[in-house]
Design a protein around this motif. Structure first.
Motif, PDB file in Angstrom:
ATOM      1  N   SER A 284      -3.140  -3.249  -5.220  1.00 38.78           N
ATOM      2  CA  SER A 284      -3.164  -1.778  -5.042  1.00 38.78           C
ATOM      3  C   SER A 284      -4.711  -1.266  -6.641  1.00 38.78           C
ATOM      4  CB  SER A 284      -1.990  -1.796  -6.589  1.00 38.78           C
ATOM      5  OG  SER A 284      -0.897  -2.158  -5.465  1.00 38.78           O
TER       6      SER A 284
ATOM      7  N   TYR B   5      -2.998   3.943  -4.110  1.00 35.36           N
ATOM      8  CA  TYR B   5      -2.774   3.708  -2.782  1.00 35.36           C
ATOM      9  C   TYR B   5      -3.287   1.723  -2.898  1.00 35.36           C
ATOM     10  CZ  TYR B   5      -8.524   3.239  -3.599  1.00 35.36           C
ATOM     11  OH  TYR B   5      -9.300   2.834  -3.932  1.00 35.36           O
TER      12      TYR B   5
ATOM     13  N   LEU C  34      -8.961   6.214   1.761  1.00 39.02           N
ATOM     14  CA  LEU C  34      -7.785   5.761   1.767  1.00 39.02           C
ATOM     15  C   LEU C  34      -7.577   7.169   0.241  1.00 39.02           C
ATOM     16  CD1 LEU C  34      -5.256   4.392   1.998  1.00 39.02           C
ATOM     17  CD2 LEU C  34      -7.567   3.509   3.138  1.00 39.02           C
TER      18      LEU C  34
ATOM     19  N   GLU D 156      -4.796  10.050   0.482  1.00 37.87           N
ATOM     20  CA  GLU D 156      -4.302  10.039  -0.787  1.00 37.87           C
ATOM     21  C   GLU D 156      -3.860  10.538  -1.409  1.00 37.87           C
ATOM     22  OE1 GLU D 156      -1.856   8.339  -0.786  1.00 37.87           O
ATOM     23  OE2 GLU D 156      -2.069   7.298   1.100  1.00 37.87           O
TER      24      GLU D 156
ATOM     25  N   ASN E 147      -1.498   2.338   5.769  1.00 39.57           N
ATOM     26  CA  ASN E 147      -1.179   3.699   4.778  1.00 39.57           C
ATOM     27  C   ASN E 147      -0.672   4.780   5.206  1.00 39.57           C
ATOM     28  OD1 ASN E 147      -1.639   2.996   1.802  1.00 39.57           O
ATOM     29  ND2 ASN E 147      -3.376   1.768   3.281  1.00 39.57           N
TER      30      ASN E 147
END
Length: 437
Positions: free
Chosen positions: A238, A246, A292, A296, A325
């Protein structure tokens, strides 16, 4: 005593025409001999064994020449082919052999093709990008040869051996070489497959194994969970930066596996609170941090991710992390290219943003013709983010003629430049033309 003048490498017209990479990436041409056949190979300082054929490869070929009856084989896979020495050597001696060379590095694939041309090997040889034999489940070979990369990681090495056993024909033979301190991993993997070791030979640095298909070779090397990346995955980690959290799977031998590098942090600092939307092209996406982060932070404003670079593992793990994700589905395209210059081959609609992480050895890559390539694939008013060590960024920025600097951030020897594409200007009439400076 006069200093000897350094000679530059000269490529023939035939080979120069087939070259899809900058000439500066080829630093040497050397002779090589296998079973009475004379060969020549181009080497690259951007690839393994850049000044001579390495001793592991020479040892493996010696044992093959002495202990393997290749005349009875029809197909051969050269896994992790590098510049193509193993596959082209056996192909030159046994022209009937159908050789498939596989490497995760697109530059290695390109130079292998060039070396095939250099050695006048026209038919029966195929070079392609791949993570070993993971995508060859329905393809079997009489012979599999490999100089196993020591940095691959123990799970990957075990998986490679198991894949070799699974992809061999019943009377086939696998022949591989590994550095001495990893020979136990190979021995255990061969035993786990129930394979018979036909021959071994070792020096103080390397050990060679010849082995058969094996009784347990139908058993998958790893659980079949729908991804060929499982042996490569190191951990699930993480991350949080700029209030954006993310989680991603990280792989061996790619940076940023547990902490964010300065280059990645600078890129995120610059992208933070920028208007990022539409089609995004990322050269060298690494573990997938930037894709990512954009996914996000900007939610669904990014409509398409174009992931490009030399290392297929970077592209595959980044795509994997994006898909893992995303519950709705996201448009992702992969381009496995040898150099950033290959981006000129991308067709279709222009991209809105380019994020470019230069290669670690970018000092050998020419940048004088890079600007028009980036301009052509970038939409009007599109942005270009370049992040990396300060020295190559200085060189790159000198050649980006039709871009204006929007942000310039430096930290700990790294630099990030956000540039905006300048509006196109109509060509000047002759009587208004300014003199060249």
């Amino acid at each position: 005593m006069k200093k000897k003048k350094k000679q530059s490498l000269v490529l023939s017209k035939k080979n120069s025409a087939s070259l899809s990479i900058p000439k500066t990436l080829i630093n040497k041409e050397i002779p090589f001999r296998f079973q009475g056949e004379n060969l020549r190979f181009y080497l690259s300082q951007s690839l393994f064994s850049s000044f001579d054929i390495d001793r592991g490869t020479r040892l493996l070929l010696k044992t093959i020449a002495q202990h393997v009856d290749i005349s009875s084989y029809e197909t051969c896979a050269d896994v992790g082919c590098g510049i193509g020495v193993l596959g082209l050597s056996v192909k030159k001696k046994y022209p009937h052999l159908q050789v498939t060379g596989i490497d995760r590095d697109a530059l290695a694939v390109s130079i292998s093709r060039l070396n095939a041309t250099l050695n006048n090997v026209k038919d029966g040889v195929c070079y392609k990008g791949g993570l070993g034999l993971e995508n060859a489940e329905n393809e079997n070979f009489d012979m599999i040869i490999s100089n196993i990369p020591a940095k691959a990681g123990n799970p990957v090495i075990r998986s490679m051996i198991a894949r070799f056993c699974r992809s061999l024909n019943e009377k086939g033979c696998a022949a591989c070489v590994i550095i001495q301190n990893l020979k136990g991993i190979v021995e255990d993997a061969i035993a786990a497959c129930g394979s018979e070791i036909l021959y071994t030979e070792e020096t103080k640095d390397y050990k060679v194994f010849h082995f058969t298909k094996g009784k347990n070779s139908s058993t998958p090397a790893v659980p079949d969970d729908g991804t060929t990346l499982r042996p490569y995955i190191r951990d699930n980690v993480s991350f949080e930066y700029h209030e954006t959290a993310y989680t991603l799977d990280t792989v061996f031998n790619i940076p940023d596996f547990d902490t964010l590098s300065y280059g990645t942090r600078i890129a995120m600092d610059i992208l933070y609170r920028e208007h990022i939307a539409g089609r995004i092209l990322i050269w060298r996406p690494g573990q997938g941090h930037i894709p990512l982060f954009l996914r996000e932070y900007y939610n669904k404003s990014v409509t398409q991710y174009i992931l490009a670079g030399r290392d297929l593992l970077e592209l595959e793990i980044s795509r994997h992390n994006l898909l893992t994700n995303d519950n709705v589905g996201v448009s992702i395209f992969l381009h496995h290219f040898p150099t950033v210059h290959s981006l000129s081959e991308i067709c279709g609609e222009p991209v809105n943003h380019i994020i470019y992480f230069p290669e670690a050895d970018s000092a050998v890559t020419p940048y004088d013709d890079l600007s028009p390539i980036l301009e052509n694939i970038l939409a009007p008013d599109g942005s270009l983010l370049v992040t990396g060590k300060s020295t190559p960024l200085y060189r790159i920025n000198k050649h980006l003629r039709h871009f204006s600097v929007v942000k310039d951030k430096k930290y700990q020897g790294y630099r990030g430049l956000l540039l905006r594409k300048k509006p196109s200007r109509p060509p000047s009439t002759p009587h208004h033309a300014s003199p060249l400076s």
